[in-house]
Design a protein around this motif. Sequence first.
Motif, PDB file in Angstrom:
ATOM      1  N   PRO A   1     -10.967  -9.854 -11.119  1.00 41.84           N
ATOM      2  CA  PRO A   1     -11.089  -9.017  -9.922  1.00 41.84           C
ATOM      3  C   PRO A   1      -9.903  -8.071  -9.769  1.00 41.84           C
ATOM      4  CG  PRO A   1     -11.696 -11.271  -9.429  1.00 41.84           C
ATOM      5  CD  PRO A   1     -11.115 -11.291 -10.817  1.00 41.84           C
ATOM      6  N   HIS A   2     -10.216  -6.828  -9.424  1.00 42.96           N
ATOM      7  CA  HIS A   2      -9.192  -5.794  -9.224  1.00 42.96           C
ATOM      8  C   HIS A   2      -9.737  -4.823  -8.173  1.00 42.96           C
ATOM      9  CE1 HIS A   2      -5.422  -4.068 -10.584  1.00 42.96           C
ATOM     10  NE2 HIS A   2      -5.966  -2.870 -10.694  1.00 42.96           N
ATOM     11  N   HIS A   3     -10.090  -5.384  -7.008  1.00 40.25           N
ATOM     12  CA  HIS A   3     -10.837  -4.652  -5.994  1.00 40.25           C
ATOM     13  C   HIS A   3      -9.985  -3.546  -5.364  1.00 40.25           C
ATOM     14  CE1 HIS A   3     -13.906  -7.633  -6.428  1.00 40.25           C
ATOM     15  NE2 HIS A   3     -13.107  -8.605  -6.028  1.00 40.25           N
ATOM     16  N   LEU A   4     -10.626  -2.418  -5.158  1.00 40.93           N
ATOM     17  CA  LEU A   4      -9.982  -1.273  -4.518  1.00 40.93           C
ATOM     18  C   LEU A   4     -10.170  -1.364  -3.012  1.00 40.93           C
ATOM     19  CD1 LEU A   4      -8.754   1.570  -4.288  1.00 40.93           C
ATOM     20  CD2 LEU A   4     -10.951   2.502  -5.049  1.00 40.93           C
ATOM     21  N   GLY A   5      -9.072  -1.283  -2.273  1.00 36.10           N
ATOM     22  CA  GLY A   5      -9.143  -1.298  -0.816  1.00 36.10           C
ATOM     23  C   GLY A   5      -8.307  -0.188  -0.207  1.00 36.10           C
ATOM     24  N   LEU A   6      -8.847   0.423   0.809  1.00 39.33           N
ATOM     25  CA  LEU A   6      -8.106   1.409   1.599  1.00 39.33           C
ATOM     26  C   LEU A   6      -7.857   0.788   2.972  1.00 39.33           C
ATOM     27  CD1 LEU A   6      -6.946   4.236   2.219  1.00 39.33           C
ATOM     28  CD2 LEU A   6      -9.285   4.959   2.786  1.00 39.33           C
ATOM     29  N   PHE A   7      -6.589   0.733   3.363  1.00 36.14           N
ATOM     30  CA  PHE A   7      -6.198   0.067   4.602  1.00 36.14           C
ATOM     31  C   PHE A   7      -5.573   1.066   5.568  1.00 36.14           C
ATOM     32  CE2 PHE A   7      -6.378  -3.126   1.368  1.00 36.14           C
ATOM     33  CZ  PHE A   7      -6.804  -4.281   2.001  1.00 36.14           C
ATOM     34  N   GLU A   8      -5.900   0.896   6.836  1.00 38.08           N
ATOM     35  CA  GLU A   8      -5.257   1.649   7.916  1.00 38.08           C
ATOM     36  C   GLU A   8      -4.851   0.668   9.001  1.00 38.08           C
ATOM     37  OE1 GLU A   8      -7.812   4.738   9.306  1.00 38.08           O
ATOM     38  OE2 GLU A   8      -7.710   5.891   7.430  1.00 38.08           O
ATOM     39  N   HIS A   9      -3.577   0.706   9.390  1.00 39.29           N
ATOM     40  CA  HIS A   9      -3.039  -0.209  10.399  1.00 39.29           C
ATOM     41  C   HIS A   9      -3.320  -1.668  10.022  1.00 39.29           C
ATOM     42  CE1 HIS A   9      -2.368   3.399  12.697  1.00 39.29           C
ATOM     43  NE2 HIS A   9      -3.655   3.671  12.713  1.00 39.29           N
ATOM     44  N   GLY A  10      -3.246  -1.934   8.714  1.00 40.50           N
ATOM     45  CA  GLY A  10      -3.406  -3.294   8.226  1.00 40.50           C
ATOM     46  C   GLY A  10      -4.834  -3.773   8.094  1.00 40.50           C
ATOM     47  N   ARG A  11      -5.802  -2.904   8.378  1.00 43.40           N
ATOM     48  CA  ARG A  11      -7.211  -3.316   8.327  1.00 43.40           C
ATOM     49  C   ARG A  11      -7.948  -2.543   7.248  1.00 43.40           C
ATOM     50  NH1 ARG A  11     -11.632  -3.325  13.332  1.00 43.40           N
ATOM     51  NH2 ARG A  11     -13.334  -4.267  12.112  1.00 43.40           N
TER      52      ARG A  11
END
Length: 377
Positions: free
Chosen positions: A51-61
């Motif tokens: 697994p190498h999932h891409l995540g975009l976070f704003e204000h920790g969410r």
Amino acid sequence: MDGIHFLDSLGGIPAADWDALVPDGNPFVSHAFLSGMEAKGCLREDYGWKPHHLGLFEHGRLVAAAPTYLKGNSHGEFVFDWAWASAWERAGGDYYPKLLVASPYSPVTGPRLLVPESPVAEVIRNRLTSALVDEADRLGLSSIHANFLTDADLDAFDDRWLARSDYQFHWHNRGYADFDAFLGALTSKKRRNIRQERAHAHASGLTLEMRGGDELSDSEWRQIHALYELTFDMKGNHAALTARFFQYLGRSLGSNVQIALARDAHDIVAMALFMRGGDALFGRYWGASVDVSGLHFELCYYRGIDYAIREGLARFEPGAQGEHKLARGFLPTLTHSRHYIAHDGFRRAVADALAHEARHREAYREELLTHSPYADR
């Protein structure tokens, strides 16, 4: 934690945050399905999955994501690039690991760039695809592959990505009142053949039924998994999904998992596993310990069609490949993938191969449609 991050597990992401990004309830990119594969032993580095999932976070969410894997081989993908890998390695390159955006072991079209619809959704999708390219370049990878894409995702892949399409066979609900109404739309020959196949299965003496995943006991799930494993073994393939994962699916997805069963007394001797999401039913796994005429078609296709009609679902996707599905009411439907090849010369060679493949594909479709099972073709 803000901005773009790549994650080695979904375990630390709240299920509600991830699932809020899935636009159509597609079960194959749900947190339960993907994290369950990780937790229940289906995705292992020695199987070629990291697994190498891409995540975009704003204000920790988490506000956008893509299910992404570092792949050490091309198993379990269903968009076949073995020839590309062989050519690149003969030229002295390392094709693996590569980056894959997909749902593991699932040749099912669905959202891959998980972005809530908003005025800036397109901008965010473009940000995700750019982040994938940046990551592949940072790691020195040969390529990125995004498989079984929805139309909503396609525009986010610019001309750095090569386009590839293929055909699966899908059944579409034309508002049929029941199975007999569906049969009435077919040519007389196809209608007769299906009735004969169903009659053979029903004359077997086996008890045939459809059950929800939450209605089955752990013992029944073990029998179902054993049949899945047996069928893979008979074909010389590796059954990557564990018994723990099968039982987990029934508990976590409940009636969105449907199983067509054939019983000999109390013993389950054949099964077909389906998953339901949005307005569609998806056929996934088959297993049998008996050889009964018509039983495979009954459980894998006709039970699924009958269920889709009863539930008012728009379509039924029974899985990858299989021209034999055409005669049973399933029509060729395009699927789409996109591929980023880092090396310019290799990219040109793959592009030429894909252009040739596309010409052959369209000729193949035209030939298929001359054999449409429908009377109003």
